[in-house]
Scaffold this motif. Structure first.
Motif, PDB file in Angstrom:
ATOM      1  N   THR A 132     -23.208 -20.848 -31.383  1.00 14.63           N
ATOM      2  CA  THR A 132     -23.289 -22.247 -31.811  1.00 14.63           C
ATOM      3  C   THR A 132     -24.647 -22.828 -31.428  1.00 14.63           C
ATOM      4  O   THR A 132     -25.520 -22.119 -30.927  1.00 14.63           O
ATOM      5  N   PHE A 133     -24.801 -24.095 -31.690  1.00 17.05           N
ATOM      6  CA  PHE A 133     -25.939 -24.828 -31.141  1.00 17.05           C
ATOM      7  C   PHE A 133     -25.459 -25.496 -29.859  1.00 17.05           C
ATOM      8  O   PHE A 133     -24.254 -25.622 -29.636  1.00 17.05           O
ATOM      9  N   ASP A 134     -26.404 -25.913 -29.045  1.00 15.17           N
ATOM     10  CA  ASP A 134     -26.028 -26.577 -27.802  1.00 15.17           C
ATOM     11  C   ASP A 134     -25.479 -27.966 -28.171  1.00 15.17           C
ATOM     12  O   ASP A 134     -26.228 -28.912 -28.414  1.00 15.17           O
ATOM     13  N   ASN A 135     -24.146 -28.034 -28.253  1.00 18.23           N
ATOM     14  CA  ASN A 135     -23.503 -29.240 -28.788  1.00 18.23           C
ATOM     15  C   ASN A 135     -23.645 -30.450 -27.864  1.00 18.23           C
ATOM     16  O   ASN A 135     -23.739 -31.583 -28.330  1.00 18.23           O
ATOM     17  N   PHE A 136     -23.646 -30.205 -26.559  1.00 16.18           N
ATOM     18  CA  PHE A 136     -23.832 -31.322 -25.630  1.00 16.18           C
ATOM     19  C   PHE A 136     -25.254 -31.874 -25.777  1.00 16.18           C
ATOM     20  O   PHE A 136     -25.465 -33.089 -25.758  1.00 16.18           O
ATOM     21  N   LYS A 137     -26.200 -30.965 -26.006  1.00 16.13           N
ATOM     22  CA  LYS A 137     -27.580 -31.416 -26.199  1.00 16.13           C
ATOM     23  C   LYS A 137     -27.714 -32.232 -27.489  1.00 16.13           C
ATOM     24  O   LYS A 137     -28.485 -33.193 -27.547  1.00 16.13           O
ATOM     25  N   VAL A 138     -26.946 -31.866 -28.521  1.00 17.51           N
ATOM     26  CA  VAL A 138     -26.956 -32.659 -29.763  1.00 17.51           C
ATOM     27  C   VAL A 138     -26.622 -34.114 -29.426  1.00 17.51           C
ATOM     28  O   VAL A 138     -27.340 -35.051 -29.794  1.00 17.51           O
ATOM     29  N   GLY A 139     -25.504 -34.300 -28.709  1.00 13.68           N
ATOM     30  CA  GLY A 139     -25.067 -35.657 -28.345  1.00 13.68           C
ATOM     31  C   GLY A 139     -26.080 -36.351 -27.450  1.00 13.68           C
ATOM     32  O   GLY A 139     -26.358 -37.550 -27.605  1.00 13.68           O
ATOM     33  N   THR A 140     -26.648 -35.596 -26.534  1.00  9.70           N
ATOM     34  CA  THR A 140     -27.635 -36.174 -25.619  1.00  9.70           C
ATOM     35  C   THR A 140     -28.865 -36.661 -26.393  1.00  9.70           C
ATOM     36  O   THR A 140     -29.363 -37.769 -26.155  1.00  9.70           O
ATOM     37  N   LEU A 141     -29.337 -35.844 -27.327  1.00 10.40           N
ATOM     38  CA  LEU A 141     -30.511 -36.246 -28.125  1.00 10.40           C
ATOM     39  C   LEU A 141     -30.216 -37.518 -28.917  1.00 10.40           C
ATOM     40  O   LEU A 141     -31.059 -38.407 -29.031  1.00 10.40           O
ATOM     41  N   GLN A 142     -28.989 -37.602 -29.458  1.00 10.60           N
ATOM     42  CA  GLN A 142     -28.620 -38.794 -30.240  1.00 10.60           C
ATOM     43  C   GLN A 142     -28.573 -40.023 -29.327  1.00 10.60           C
ATOM     44  O   GLN A 142     -29.094 -41.095 -29.681  1.00 10.60           O
ATOM     45  N   GLY A 143     -27.954 -39.859 -28.156  1.00  6.88           N
ATOM     46  CA  GLY A 143     -27.848 -40.985 -27.210  1.00  6.88           C
ATOM     47  C   GLY A 143     -29.220 -41.423 -26.723  1.00  6.88           C
ATOM     48  O   GLY A 143     -29.518 -42.624 -26.633  1.00  6.88           O
ATOM     49  N   GLU A 144     -30.070 -40.453 -26.432  1.00  2.00           N
ATOM     50  CA  GLU A 144     -31.416 -40.781 -25.952  1.00  2.00           C
ATOM     51  C   GLU A 144     -32.229 -41.503 -27.036  1.00  2.00           C
ATOM     52  O   GLU A 144     -33.019 -42.394 -26.732  1.00  2.00           O
ATOM     53  N   PHE A 145     -31.997 -41.102 -28.275  1.00  2.00           N
ATOM     54  CA  PHE A 145     -32.717 -41.756 -29.373  1.00  2.00           C
ATOM     55  C   PHE A 145     -32.372 -43.242 -29.410  1.00  2.00           C
ATOM     56  O   PHE A 145     -33.252 -44.107 -29.500  1.00  2.00           O
ATOM     57  N   ILE A 146     -31.075 -43.541 -29.314  1.00  3.66           N
ATOM     58  CA  ILE A 146     -30.644 -44.953 -29.322  1.00  3.66           C
ATOM     59  C   ILE A 146     -31.218 -45.683 -28.104  1.00  3.66           C
ATOM     60  O   ILE A 146     -31.776 -46.781 -28.215  1.00  3.66           O
ATOM     61  N   ARG A 147     -31.104 -45.056 -26.930  1.00  2.34           N
ATOM     62  CA  ARG A 147     -31.647 -45.669 -25.711  1.00  2.34           C
ATOM     63  C   ARG A 147     -33.142 -45.978 -25.879  1.00  2.34           C
ATOM     64  O   ARG A 147     -33.595 -47.079 -25.561  1.00  2.34           O
ATOM     65  N   ASN A 148     -33.894 -45.030 -26.414  1.00  2.00           N
ATOM     66  CA  ASN A 148     -35.344 -45.232 -26.533  1.00  2.00           C
ATOM     67  C   ASN A 148     -35.700 -46.268 -27.602  1.00  2.00           C
ATOM     68  O   ASN A 148     -36.581 -47.092 -27.399  1.00  2.00           O
ATOM     69  N   GLN A 149     -34.983 -46.231 -28.727  1.00  2.00           N
ATOM     70  CA  GLN A 149     -35.291 -47.177 -29.807  1.00  2.00           C
ATOM     71  C   GLN A 149     -34.985 -48.610 -29.393  1.00  2.00           C
ATOM     72  O   GLN A 149     -35.682 -49.541 -29.791  1.00  2.00           O
ATOM     73  N   LEU A 150     -33.925 -48.787 -28.601  1.00  2.00           N
ATOM     74  CA  LEU A 150     -33.559 -50.147 -28.167  1.00  2.00           C
ATOM     75  C   LEU A 150     -34.265 -50.528 -26.862  1.00  2.00           C
ATOM     76  O   LEU A 150     -34.065 -51.640 -26.360  1.00  2.00           O
ATOM     77  N   ASN A 151     -35.066 -49.617 -26.321  1.00  2.04           N
ATOM     78  CA  ASN A 151     -35.735 -49.881 -25.030  1.00  2.04           C
ATOM     79  C   ASN A 151     -34.746 -50.364 -23.978  1.00  2.04           C
ATOM     80  O   ASN A 151     -34.977 -51.380 -23.310  1.00  2.04           O
ATOM     81  N   LEU A 152     -33.646 -49.633 -23.865  1.00  3.53           N
ATOM     82  CA  LEU A 152     -32.577 -50.113 -22.979  1.00  3.53           C
ATOM     83  C   LEU A 152     -33.012 -50.225 -21.521  1.00  3.53           C
ATOM     84  O   LEU A 152     -32.442 -50.997 -20.762  1.00  3.53           O
ATOM     85  N   ASP A 153     -34.048 -49.460 -21.163  1.00  2.00           N
ATOM     86  CA  ASP A 153     -34.473 -49.525 -19.769  1.00  2.00           C
ATOM     87  C   ASP A 153     -35.385 -50.707 -19.476  1.00  2.00           C
ATOM     88  O   ASP A 153     -35.551 -51.088 -18.324  1.00  2.00           O
ATOM     89  N   SER A 154     -35.964 -51.302 -20.548  1.00  2.00           N
ATOM     90  CA  SER A 154     -36.880 -52.411 -20.266  1.00  2.00           C
ATOM     91  C   SER A 154     -36.474 -53.732 -20.921  1.00  2.00           C
ATOM     92  O   SER A 154     -36.705 -54.794 -20.356  1.00  2.00           O
ATOM     93  N   ASP A 155     -35.844 -53.668 -22.116  1.00  6.29           N
ATOM     94  CA  ASP A 155     -35.497 -54.937 -22.769  1.00  6.29           C
ATOM     95  C   ASP A 155     -34.203 -55.519 -22.193  1.00  6.29           C
ATOM     96  O   ASP A 155     -33.327 -54.774 -21.745  1.00  6.29           O
TER      97      ASP A 155
END
Ligand code: GAL
Length: 358
Positions: A132-155
């Motif tokens: 398979t593909f690393d399925n947990f990494k799939v979810g992690t990449l998707q979650g990180e994308f949202i976190r980065n696009q929304l600047n959750l750590d700074s906004d």
């Protein structure tokens, strides 16, 4: 003299036929059963075609079947036929990971190894390996994308999000949704991310059959119930585990008046053509590229090793427990794809031509 020449030739021909008989056709003609879940999603047509081509190029005979439109009894009957038809190895992507226990008892009884392809098959000790593909990494990449696009750590936020995953019978969603929530949950807990519908569990977010239509109607209901719209309640992001679900969400959002200029962040997976077109048009933000050619090649290598009595290469012996124990796995690497890197990932690698995406 003549007699001995004839006997040498006879011996040579005999030796050749023995070699051919034991090593050549007997090995080359081994039939491999490939059972894919559905023909109605681009992903599985591609997987099936890639594997068929690669197995045949390696000298195997292939019995490739698709389980109707995600119909479990059809898939079970096809696997039964593969077993009775003499397949030496079964490569299966289950429609429902928990529905193959009985049929795979037959495979095991007849010594036919089973490789779970992309989706883990649950509750059966008949499964030898998982590719398979690393399925947990799939979810992690998707979650990180949202976190980065929304600047959750700074906004400051708060930001509104809704959550969509796939079929509850597909073990992969535990990893896709789990990987994404592992990134997003802390922000939900702190109140920076808000899920206005309150639909936060895996089951509340599920989309039976990974269906575009069901995802669309759930998104339409969420729009109505929460007043989302370009002039209504702001919807900052929608988490979607894959492209077929994202397509339904896009349809609903476009129907509610959203355009590329104000479109919520929307994730996906598979780099399906429809989603790539949406990404280029600004009505989906990203997808996950899982190069199915790589997965197919890995499975051909696994089967080769099994039939030669060797140990196939695996790179994970900890993550995937199917209820009977850990299944040795080979995980390929997923990467995220956006409008910025799709050319390099998809066009330069020959996965698509530019024309296919226009
Ligand atoms: C998953 C698979 C995804 C997606 C989905 C719907 O199991 O890993 O790539 O295609 O099924 O078919």
């Amino acid at each position: 003299m003549r007699k001995s020449f004839v006997s040498v030739v006879t011996l040579f021909v005999f030796a050749l036929s023995v070699c051919v008989g034991f090593a050549g056709p007997a090995f080359a003609a081994a039939r491999i059963g490939i059972s894919m879940p559905t023909q109605s999603l681009q992903r599985w047509n591609q997987d099936g075609a890639n594997m068929k081509a690669q197995f045949e190029a390696a000298g195997y005979e292939v019995d490739l079947q698709f389980g109707g439109d995600n119909e479990v009894p059809v898939q079970v009957a096809q696997i039964e036929n593969m077993i009775s038809g003499g397949c030496k190895v079964l490569v299966i992507s289950a429609i429902d990971g928990s529905s193959l226990t009985t049929v795979l008892e037959d495979a095991k009884a007849q010594g036919i190894p089973v490789i779970a392809y992309d989706r883990l098959i649950m509750n059966t000790d008949a499964v030898s390996y998982y590719a398979t593909f690393d399925n947990f990494k799939v979810g992690t990449l998707q979650g990180e994308f949202i976190r980065n696009q929304l600047n959750l750590d700074s906004d400051a936020g708060p930001f509104n999000i809704e959550l969509f995953t796939g079929d509850p019978g597909d073990n992969n969603i535990n990893f896709f949704f789990g990987g994404a929530m592992h990134i997003l949950q802390p922000y939900i807990d702190s109140g920076k991310l808000v899920v206005p519908s309150g639909q936060v569990t895996r089951d509340q977010a599920a989309t039976p059959g990974w269906s575009t239509e069901r995802a669309q109607s759930r998104m339409e209901n969420l729009i109505t119930a929460n007043g989302y719209g370009p002039n209504g309640t702001v919807l900052h992001a929608v988490y979607s585990s894959n492209d077929s679900v994202a397509n339904g969400i896009t349809n609903a959002l476009v129907g509610a008046g959203y355009t590329a200029d104000n479109f919520p962040i929307l994730t996906g997976q598979d780099c399906d053509v429809t989603s790539m077109k949406n990404i280029l048009a600004g009505t989906q933000s990203m997808s996950i590229f899982k190069d199915t050619r790589t997965l197919a090649a890995q499975v051909v290598k696994m089967v080769d090793a099994i039939l030669k009595g060797e140990e196939p290469e695996v790179n994970d012996t900890e993550t995937y427990d199917n209820g009977t124990g850990i299944i040795p796995s080979f995980l390929c690497d997923p990467v995220f794809c956006t409008v910025d890197n799709y050319r390099e990932l998809l066009i330069d690698s020959g996965y698509y031509t530019e024309d296919q995406l226009r």
